[in-house]
Motif scaffolding. Structure first.
Motif, PDB file in Angstrom:
ATOM      1  N   TRP A  22       8.751  -5.855  -4.895  1.00 48.38           N
ATOM      2  CA  TRP A  22       8.434  -5.005  -5.929  1.00 48.38           C
ATOM      3  C   TRP A  22       7.173  -5.174  -6.707  1.00 48.38           C
ATOM      4  O   TRP A  22       6.683  -6.425  -7.114  1.00 48.38           O
ATOM      5  N   SER A  23       6.344  -3.941  -7.291  1.00 46.70           N
ATOM      6  CA  SER A  23       5.236  -4.484  -7.896  1.00 46.70           C
ATOM      7  C   SER A  23       5.276  -3.635  -9.307  1.00 46.70           C
ATOM      8  O   SER A  23       5.667  -2.411  -9.378  1.00 46.70           O
ATOM      9  N   LYS A  24       4.677  -4.153 -10.379  1.00 47.21           N
ATOM     10  CA  LYS A  24       4.632  -3.577 -11.659  1.00 47.21           C
ATOM     11  C   LYS A  24       3.147  -2.917 -11.418  1.00 47.21           C
ATOM     12  O   LYS A  24       2.283  -3.533 -11.504  1.00 47.21           O
ATOM     13  N   GLU A  25       2.973  -1.473 -11.721  1.00 42.81           N
ATOM     14  CA  GLU A  25       1.690  -0.941 -11.275  1.00 42.81           C
ATOM     15  C   GLU A  25       1.536   0.165 -12.613  1.00 42.81           C
ATOM     16  O   GLU A  25       2.341   0.750 -13.153  1.00 42.81           O
ATOM     17  N   ASP A  35       0.143  18.196 -15.459  1.00 47.65           N
ATOM     18  CA  ASP A  35      -0.962  17.543 -15.525  1.00 47.65           C
ATOM     19  C   ASP A  35      -0.595  15.989 -15.381  1.00 47.65           C
ATOM     20  O   ASP A  35       0.347  15.473 -15.946  1.00 47.65           O
ATOM     21  N   PRO A  36      -1.424  15.031 -14.769  1.00 45.95           N
ATOM     22  CA  PRO A  36      -1.078  13.711 -14.519  1.00 45.95           C
ATOM     23  C   PRO A  36      -1.136  12.986 -16.067  1.00 45.95           C
ATOM     24  O   PRO A  36      -1.938  13.352 -16.853  1.00 45.95           O
ATOM     25  N   LYS A  37      -0.305  12.053 -15.947  1.00 48.38           N
ATOM     26  CA  LYS A  37      -0.255  10.848 -17.241  1.00 48.38           C
ATOM     27  C   LYS A  37      -0.218   9.551 -16.324  1.00 48.38           C
ATOM     28  O   LYS A  37      -0.199   9.381 -15.352  1.00 48.38           O
ATOM     29  N   TYR A  38      -0.646   8.656 -17.459  1.00 51.20           N
ATOM     30  CA  TYR A  38      -0.615   7.248 -17.146  1.00 51.20           C
ATOM     31  C   TYR A  38       0.887   6.926 -17.154  1.00 51.20           C
ATOM     32  O   TYR A  38       1.725   7.141 -17.927  1.00 51.20           O
ATOM     33  N   ASP A  39       1.038   6.155 -16.072  1.00 53.10           N
ATOM     34  CA  ASP A  39       2.401   5.659 -16.101  1.00 53.10           C
ATOM     35  C   ASP A  39       2.430   4.215 -15.587  1.00 53.10           C
ATOM     36  O   ASP A  39       1.604   3.702 -14.758  1.00 53.10           O
ATOM     37  N   LEU A  40       3.493   3.233 -16.265  1.00 54.89           N
ATOM     38  CA  LEU A  40       3.749   2.014 -15.987  1.00 54.89           C
ATOM     39  C   LEU A  40       4.979   1.671 -15.531  1.00 54.89           C
ATOM     40  O   LEU A  40       5.853   1.949 -16.368  1.00 54.89           O
ATOM     41  N   ARG A  41       5.263   1.152 -14.416  1.00 54.07           N
ATOM     42  CA  ARG A  41       6.591   0.897 -14.005  1.00 54.07           C
ATOM     43  C   ARG A  41       6.691   0.221 -12.626  1.00 54.07           C
ATOM     44  O   ARG A  41       5.523  -0.104 -12.216  1.00 54.07           O
ATOM     45  N   ASP A  42       7.718  -0.348 -12.320  1.00 51.57           N
ATOM     46  CA  ASP A  42       7.955  -1.019 -10.919  1.00 51.57           C
ATOM     47  C   ASP A  42       8.271  -0.085  -9.961  1.00 51.57           C
ATOM     48  O   ASP A  42       8.930   0.962  -9.996  1.00 51.57           O
ATOM     49  N   TRP A  43       7.604  -0.787  -8.765  1.00 48.83           N
ATOM     50  CA  TRP A  43       7.950   0.234  -7.668  1.00 48.83           C
ATOM     51  C   TRP A  43       8.325  -0.778  -6.395  1.00 48.83           C
ATOM     52  O   TRP A  43       7.759  -2.003  -6.242  1.00 48.83           O
ATOM     53  N   ALA A  44       9.132  -0.248  -5.596  1.00 49.07           N
ATOM     54  CA  ALA A  44       9.606  -0.769  -4.258  1.00 49.07           C
ATOM     55  C   ALA A  44       8.325  -0.809  -3.362  1.00 49.07           C
ATOM     56  O   ALA A  44       7.640  -0.165  -3.435  1.00 49.07           O
ATOM     57  N   PRO A  45       8.291  -1.497  -2.383  1.00 50.72           N
ATOM     58  CA  PRO A  45       7.432  -1.364  -1.272  1.00 50.72           C
ATOM     59  C   PRO A  45       7.228  -0.153  -0.762  1.00 50.72           C
ATOM     60  O   PRO A  45       8.096   0.761  -0.612  1.00 50.72           O
ATOM     61  N   GLU A  46       5.875   0.391  -0.664  1.00 52.49           N
ATOM     62  CA  GLU A  46       5.780   1.687  -0.208  1.00 52.49           C
ATOM     63  C   GLU A  46       6.260   2.917  -0.941  1.00 52.49           C
ATOM     64  O   GLU A  46       6.232   4.061  -0.639  1.00 52.49           O
ATOM     65  N   HIS A  47       6.374   2.524  -2.303  1.00 54.14           N
ATOM     66  CA  HIS A  47       6.792   3.578  -3.259  1.00 54.14           C
ATOM     67  C   HIS A  47       8.203   4.283  -2.985  1.00 54.14           C
ATOM     68  O   HIS A  47       8.180   5.404  -3.240  1.00 54.14           O
ATOM     69  N   ALA A  48       9.069   3.553  -2.134  1.00 53.25           N
ATOM     70  CA  ALA A  48      10.282   4.183  -1.769  1.00 53.25           C
ATOM     71  C   ALA A  48      11.177   4.383  -2.815  1.00 53.25           C
ATOM     72  O   ALA A  48      11.991   5.209  -2.853  1.00 53.25           O
ATOM     73  N   LYS A  49      11.004   3.450  -3.926  1.00 49.29           N
ATOM     74  CA  LYS A  49      12.076   3.549  -5.164  1.00 49.29           C
ATOM     75  C   LYS A  49      11.133   3.214  -6.240  1.00 49.29           C
ATOM     76  O   LYS A  49      10.122   2.431  -6.192  1.00 49.29           O
ATOM     77  N   MET A  50      11.650   3.571  -7.326  1.00 50.00           N
ATOM     78  CA  MET A  50      11.196   3.155  -8.560  1.00 50.00           C
ATOM     79  C   MET A  50      11.963   2.759  -9.781  1.00 50.00           C
ATOM     80  O   MET A  50      13.217   3.245  -9.660  1.00 50.00           O
TER      81      MET A  50
END
Length: 73
Positions: A22-25, A35-50
């Motif tokens: 998982w990566s914190k991105e 409209d897009p917003k800035y987002d800070l969270r953990d993501w599983a590989p390939e963005h399969a889960k958040m």
């Protein structure tokens, strides 16, 4: 519960990665076609889960930057 639609418009950076992949991105994300917003969270590989995260407007991100610049690390 209705599915949440999201589109990662831009990956701004990866802060860390866990041993499980998982990566914190920090990303610019459009949630539910808004409209897009800035987002800070953990993501599983390939963005399969958040994981849970924080979504910030431009003004909130600027204020956060100001606050972080005031911290003596």
């Amino acid at each position: 519960m209705a599915a949440v639609k999201y589109e990662i418009k831009e990956t701004l950076g990866i802060l860390s990665e866990s041993s499980k992949g998982w990566s914190k991105e920090l990303n610019l994300i459009s949630w539910n076609d808004r409209d897009p917003k800035y987002d800070l969270r953990d993501w599983a590989p390939e963005h399969a889960k958040m994981g849970k995260g924080v979504t910030l407007s431009v003004e909130e991100l600027k204020k956060l930057r100001e606050l972080l610049n005031e911290i003596d690390l």
